[in-house]
Scaffold this motif. Sequence first.
Motif, mmCIF file in Angstrom:
data_model
loop_
_atom_site.group_PDB
_atom_site.id
_atom_site.type_symbol
_atom_site.label_atom_id
_atom_site.label_comp_id
_atom_site.label_asym_id
_atom_site.label_seq_id
_atom_site.Cartn_x
_atom_site.Cartn_y
_atom_site.Cartn_z
ATOM 1 N N LEU A 1 0.845 -1.197 0.000
ATOM 2 C CA LEU A 1 0.000 0.000 0.000
ATOM 3 C C LEU A 1 0.877 1.243 0.000
ATOM 4 O O LEU A 1 1.843 1.335 0.767
ATOM 5 N N THR A 2 0.567 2.207 -0.867
ATOM 6 C CA THR A 2 1.329 3.454 -0.933
ATOM 7 C C THR A 2 0.355 4.631 -0.959
ATOM 8 O O THR A 2 -0.798 4.465 -1.356
ATOM 9 N N ILE B 1 -2.678 -0.868 -8.853
ATOM 10 C CA ILE B 1 -4.107 -0.572 -8.714
ATOM 11 C C ILE B 1 -4.247 0.793 -8.050
ATOM 12 O O ILE B 1 -4.130 0.925 -6.830
ATOM 13 N N VAL B 2 -4.441 1.827 -8.885
ATOM 14 C CA VAL B 2 -4.545 3.195 -8.361
ATOM 15 C C VAL B 2 -5.684 3.933 -9.053
ATOM 16 O O VAL B 2 -6.169 3.495 -10.091
ATOM 17 N N GLY B 3 -6.088 5.058 -8.483
ATOM 18 C CA GLY B 3 -7.138 5.879 -9.096
ATOM 19 C C GLY B 3 -6.650 6.501 -10.391
ATOM 20 O O GLY B 3 -5.465 6.469 -10.707
ATOM 21 N N ILE C 1 0.446 -3.618 -6.066
ATOM 22 C CA ILE C 1 0.866 -2.350 -5.464
ATOM 23 C C ILE C 1 -0.298 -1.392 -5.651
ATOM 24 O O ILE C 1 -0.746 -1.167 -6.777
ATOM 25 N N ALA C 2 -0.823 -0.850 -4.546
ATOM 26 C CA ALA C 2 -2.097 -0.126 -4.641
ATOM 27 C C ALA C 2 -2.157 1.075 -3.722
ATOM 28 O O ALA C 2 -1.484 1.134 -2.694
ATOM 29 N N THR C 3 -3.004 2.035 -4.118
ATOM 30 C CA THR C 3 -3.409 3.077 -3.173
ATOM 31 C C THR C 3 -4.652 2.536 -2.460
ATOM 32 O O THR C 3 -5.461 1.821 -3.074
ATOM 33 N N PRO C 4 -4.832 2.842 -1.167
ATOM 34 C CA PRO C 4 -5.895 2.179 -0.392
ATOM 35 C C PRO C 4 -7.301 2.356 -0.953
ATOM 36 O O PRO C 4 -8.082 1.403 -0.998
ATOM 37 N N GLY C 5 -7.634 3.576 -1.399
ATOM 38 C CA GLY C 5 -9.002 3.844 -1.867
ATOM 39 C C GLY C 5 -9.411 2.967 -3.034
ATOM 40 O O GLY C 5 -10.472 2.334 -3.008
#
Length: 453
Positions: A99-100, A127-129, A148-152
Amino acid sequence: MAAGDEEGQAAEPEAAVELAVEGPRSFKDLGVTDVLCEACDQLGWKMPTKIQLEAIPVALQGRDIIGLAETGSGKTGAFALPILQALLETPQRLFALVLTPTRELAFQISEQFEALGSSIGVHSTVIVGGIDTMSQSLALAKKPHIIIATPGRLVDHLENTKGFNLRALKFLVMDEADRILNMDFETEVDKILKVIPRDRKTFLFSATMTKKVQKLQRAALKNPVKCAVSSKYQTVEKLQQYYIFIPSKFKDSYLVYILNELAGNSFMIFCSTCNNTQRTALLLRNLGFTAIPLHGQMSQNKRLGSLNKFKAKARSILLATDVASRGLDIPHVDVVINFDIPTHSKDYIHRVGRTARAGRSGKSITFVTQYDVELFQRIEHLIGKKLPAFPMQEEEVMMLTERVAEAQRFARMELREQGEKKRSRNDDDDDTEEAIGVRNKVAGGKKKKRKAF
């Protein structure tokens, strides 16, 4: 934190054992397997950094880790190598989640995983917005080894993507954990902790320790080992830090003066808002500088485009909001300018950490106006040093004011035009949606009539 509070609640993290002077010095000595040592060699990683020396042996023993290290110290390698080694020993899909807080950092971490794991066939997915969810759902359906993802955006997929879950997850990494929680991802992180296995390894990495991170530590880690390369907030030794005290109305002129004085260097200039980032980029372009903006109101493609142009040295000046202050590794940044002083003192450390990375030297210059004195004093208090003033020729700055005023006028006009274009595009989109709605109603009416006959 609600989730998993009972896990390791009472346990204070152990400190990592101090390494002896004669201790391990190569990745092989740390216990890293040959194939990954070769990958490190190909990336030009000759020797482990301090945080890698401390964290890798502990991680290979299967312990949870809290890693505290100054920015640019090789944190990604410290968690990526143990994860890839564990993956080699027990291959499985959906093996690790990182998570980043920002999209750019997620892409950068993915690149490092791909580079280190290319010879062993590792697949990672970002996996990001800002990117189409359907293509992300298809990538998740292929079950990559590393996400590798942003939490939202990850929570979106956990709740809405059919067949996707993380019930078999073996590793959870939170990189820049203090920033994740400062950006108010606390609710999302809680949701993620509830749906991943408790029987997992957790690595918490951050340059600064905050109360929120300590709270997260209790929620997510079991008997962690603390690997702290620097316990107090600090900036790297080879960084020359300066300030200039200036009247607020002449900020633009002083910026142009410094860019001329230090011509031939590459610059990252930090602004506090998206609007000021865009305005200053337009101003500098009007004066003939190769400047490019990076901020949260740009589309993801444009953000990556800006970053790649700057990395490839096609542009010498990157103007950015704090979206670029964390974790981004751009090897050739010579000078960081805090055009707008950061409101949170700790953000200063992350911003200036974009230069003087991996043993190189660099400069940082912070603009202090009559309104910023208290914020500047807080920064000096945090880093424990008084900064010297950058040498300036005031009369030379004043000679620039006329040209700068003209460029300011053009920049304001261009900003207005961009705003109008954006508004008209949005209006067109609304019209299109309305037209589609009307067509659908008509089509619906026709279908009903046919059925009636």
